[in-house]
Design a protein around this motif. Structure first.
Motif, PDB file in Angstrom:
ATOM      1  N   LEU A   1      59.426 -21.036  15.319  1.00 35.53           N
ATOM      2  CA  LEU A   1      58.328 -20.663  14.416  1.00 35.53           C
ATOM      3  C   LEU A   1      57.235 -21.709  14.598  1.00 35.53           C
ATOM      4  O   LEU A   1      57.263 -22.763  13.957  1.00 35.53           O
ATOM      5  CB  LEU A   1      58.818 -20.620  12.965  1.00 35.53           C
TER       6      LEU A   1
ATOM      7  N   LEU B   1      60.248 -27.635  12.437  1.00 36.54           N
ATOM      8  CA  LEU B   1      61.660 -27.282  12.258  1.00 36.54           C
ATOM      9  C   LEU B   1      62.612 -28.469  12.413  1.00 36.54           C
ATOM     10  O   LEU B   1      63.819 -28.312  12.355  1.00 36.54           O
ATOM     11  CB  LEU B   1      62.038 -26.166  13.236  1.00 36.54           C
TER      12      LEU B   1
ATOM     13  N   ARG C   1      64.907 -31.429   9.069  1.00 32.37           N
ATOM     14  CA  ARG C   1      65.015 -30.504   7.943  1.00 32.37           C
ATOM     15  C   ARG C   1      65.389 -31.236   6.661  1.00 32.37           C
ATOM     16  O   ARG C   1      65.004 -30.812   5.570  1.00 32.37           O
ATOM     17  CB  ARG C   1      66.059 -29.424   8.255  1.00 32.37           C
TER      18      ARG C   1
ATOM     19  N   CYS D   1      55.657 -18.529   4.652  1.00 30.53           N
ATOM     20  CA  CYS D   1      57.078 -18.205   4.767  1.00 30.53           C
ATOM     21  C   CYS D   1      57.285 -16.770   4.276  1.00 30.53           C
ATOM     22  O   CYS D   1      57.704 -16.547   3.130  1.00 30.53           O
ATOM     23  CB  CYS D   1      57.933 -19.164   3.952  1.00 30.53           C
TER      24      CYS D   1
ATOM     25  N   TRP E   1      59.483 -14.628   4.648  1.00 30.15           N
ATOM     26  CA  TRP E   1      60.851 -14.232   4.321  1.00 30.15           C
ATOM     27  C   TRP E   1      61.316 -14.744   2.958  1.00 30.15           C
ATOM     28  O   TRP E   1      62.381 -14.372   2.494  1.00 30.15           O
ATOM     29  CB  TRP E   1      61.807 -14.773   5.394  1.00 30.15           C
TER      30      TRP E   1
ATOM     31  N   GLN F   1      65.339 -11.975   5.397  1.00 30.62           N
ATOM     32  CA  GLN F   1      66.265 -13.115   5.430  1.00 30.62           C
ATOM     33  C   GLN F   1      67.566 -12.742   6.137  1.00 30.62           C
ATOM     34  O   GLN F   1      68.105 -13.530   6.929  1.00 30.62           O
ATOM     35  CB  GLN F   1      66.572 -13.594   4.010  1.00 30.62           C
TER      36      GLN F   1
ATOM     37  N   LEU G   1      66.930 -12.633   9.902  1.00 27.80           N
ATOM     38  CA  LEU G   1      66.857 -13.991  10.444  1.00 27.80           C
ATOM     39  C   LEU G   1      68.241 -14.617  10.548  1.00 27.80           C
ATOM     40  O   LEU G   1      68.581 -15.268  11.548  1.00 27.80           O
ATOM     41  CB  LEU G   1      65.951 -14.858   9.557  1.00 27.80           C
TER      42      LEU G   1
ATOM     43  N   TRP H   1      70.291 -15.745  13.828  1.00 29.26           N
ATOM     44  CA  TRP H   1      70.733 -17.135  13.919  1.00 29.26           C
ATOM     45  C   TRP H   1      72.234 -17.220  14.206  1.00 29.26           C
ATOM     46  O   TRP H   1      72.670 -18.039  15.010  1.00 29.26           O
ATOM     47  CB  TRP H   1      70.407 -17.856  12.614  1.00 29.26           C
TER      48      TRP H   1
ATOM     49  N   GLN I   1      61.904 -24.343   2.034  1.00 30.28           N
ATOM     50  CA  GLN I   1      62.837 -23.934   3.079  1.00 30.28           C
ATOM     51  C   GLN I   1      63.708 -22.744   2.665  1.00 30.28           C
ATOM     52  O   GLN I   1      64.663 -22.404   3.375  1.00 30.28           O
ATOM     53  CB  GLN I   1      63.743 -25.104   3.464  1.00 30.28           C
TER      54      GLN I   1
ATOM     55  N   LEU J   1      65.312 -19.929   5.102  1.00 27.86           N
ATOM     56  CA  LEU J   1      65.115 -20.303   6.502  1.00 27.86           C
ATOM     57  C   LEU J   1      66.429 -20.801   7.105  1.00 27.86           C
ATOM     58  O   LEU J   1      66.999 -21.777   6.621  1.00 27.86           O
ATOM     59  CB  LEU J   1      64.050 -21.392   6.598  1.00 27.86           C
TER      60      LEU J   1
ATOM     61  N   THR K   1      68.083 -25.256  11.867  1.00 31.15           N
ATOM     62  CA  THR K   1      67.538 -25.456  13.206  1.00 31.15           C
ATOM     63  C   THR K   1      68.672 -25.773  14.171  1.00 31.15           C
ATOM     64  O   THR K   1      69.508 -26.638  13.899  1.00 31.15           O
ATOM     65  CB  THR K   1      66.528 -26.614  13.200  1.00 31.15           C
TER      66      THR K   1
END
Length: 443
Positions: A93, A98, A101, A113, A115, A122, A125, A129, A311, A314, A317
């Protein structure tokens, strides 16, 4: 100011060596300084940049001469420099920082943001992930990826393949942790240890035994009775709380004294464990097949993703030295600086190269392999570690069995360094100096 600060740092206390120890902390910034200019690292040609990317993707081993006489004219050197700056990231992003954190809410505040209030987004994502996370773990188990990091809002995880850090099995280190997270891991059947906490307890017990032995010797020399001298010193160990009230019964007052209930006794037993929450001593080490259980636990762990704040929603990372499914190729930012600094004899020209992170362990070593020949065997580096990741330098249990990682994408010398048993404990290297091709460092 950047050029002045390293000169005030005391000389590194280590003895000169051909290699510096592996440092598993993630660096956010490294400032290299030298009496030789870094102009060779400026304005790479398009062909050199492309060649550097290709060498990284193909895990090409670059061997440079001990000293490069004309660095600006050495295409091989410039390509190797570009190769050393590459790392892989997920999610990607561009408008959001990122890494790091932990403690990054202020830097992320005000960023877009979309999401945050969209549960469907969410879930998309998180699903994406999970695929990337699983891909990385599978590469690690196959020893095609040497290590990777999972950086969440509350904690970070370092997964290492078998053969790294002196361990014959895959390992995962988590820091910092809380009692709640550890209890959740226990309830999922994940076996783990707290190496720094256990080391502290062992050291404390050893010191207590030495003090007791000293007091015993002194007491006997003063003519104390053997019975008095042999009496153990008071301990804060609460392992025997359940039976420690028998003396009340002997006095006949057991019913008049309120005994602590089982919950109070349990809380006392866990006192030391709770006190280390959010501190380096809370480092958790998971080994072997338990790392797979940890993978599934993290994918479904509620505390992995923040539910409020900048955050919120999210995913963590993912940082790795090699390509993985869903990973995006990134490069570290590098820029050259020059200036004059005041020395005892007068002013001196100092050239510097600033590299901004996340600088992973392999990248730091790869940079030294390039800078050594380019700067004629001498440079000084001031390193800025991401403090919570310094605990990853704790050594896992050693089995004494060597494991090869031939095709994991790292230079053989870098791989050899990362295979050694960590020696830095919960600290990290802050000053690294190369002089006449020998390293000294200060943690």
């Amino acid at each position: 100011q950047d050029l002045h600060s390293p000169l005030a740092v005391p000389k590194a206390p280590s003895s000169p060596r051909q290699e510096f120890p592996a440092d598993w902390s993630i660096k956010t910034r490294v400032l290299f300084m030298s009496s030789q200019p870094f102009t060779w690292a400026e304005h790479l040609k398009a062909q050199e940049e492309a060649q550097g990317f290709a060498q990284h993707c193909r895990a090409t081993e670059t061997t440079l001469p001990q000293s490069v006489q004309e660095p600006r004219l050495c295409t091989e050197l410039r390509c190797a420099f570009q190769q050393s700056l590459v790392y892989w990231l997920h999610p990607s992003l561009p408008w959001l920082p990122l890494f790091p954190r932990l403690g990054a809410d202020r830097r992320m505040a005000g960023k877009a943001c979309p999401w945050a209030q969209d549960e469907a987004l969410q879930q998309v994502l998180m699903s994406d992930w999970s695929v990337s996370f699983t891909s990385l773990y599978n590469l690690l188990r196959a020893r095609l990826c040497p290590y990777f990091y999972v950086c969440a809002a509350q904690f970070s995880v370092l997964f290492r393949a078998a053969g790294l850090a002196g361990s014959a099995v895959p390992t995962a280190a988590i820091a910092p942790t809380t009692r709640g997270l550890r209890e959740a891991m226990r309830s999922e059947g994940i076996e783990f240890s707290l190496p720094l906490l256990e080391e502290s307890r062992t050291r404390k017990q050893k010191n207590s035994e030495e003090c007791l032995e000293t007091e015993t010797t002194d007491g006997l020399e003063r003519g104390s009775s053997v019975e008095d001298a042999g009496e153990p010193a008071p301990s804060d160990d609460d392992d025997d709380d359940d039976g420690s009230f028998s003396w009340l019964e002997e006095m006949g007052v057991q019913d008049k004294v309120k005994k602590p209930d089982s919950i109070s006794i349990q809380l006392r037993k866990e006192k030391h464990e709770v006190q280390v929450d959010h501190r380096p001593e809370s480092l958790v080490l998971v080994r072997g097949t338990n790392t797979f259980t940890l993978l599934n636990f993290l994918i479904s762990c509620r505390s992995l993703v923040a539910v409020a704040g900048p955050q919120a929603g999210l995913p963590p990372t993912l940082l790795a030295p090699v390509a993985f499914r869903g990973g995006t190729m990134q490069t570290l930012k590098a820029r050259t600086l020059s200036g004059r600094v005041r020395m005892q004899e007068g002013f001196e020209d100092v050239f510097s190269l600033e590299v901004l992170g996340p600088i992973l362990p392999h990248a730091l070593h790869a940079l030294t392999l390039v800078l050594g020949p380019a700067q004629r065997g001498s440079f000084r580096a001031l390193l800025s570690p991401h403090e919570p990741s310094a605990a990853f330098n704790t050594a896992p249990p050693q089995e004494g069995v060597h494991q090869d990682l031939p095709a994991c994408g790292l230079h053989p010398k870098t791989l050899d360094q990362l295979s050694q048993t960590p020696t830095l404990g919960k600290s990290s290297i802050r000053l690294l100096e190369l002089k006449d091709y020998c390293y000294t460092w200060k943690a």
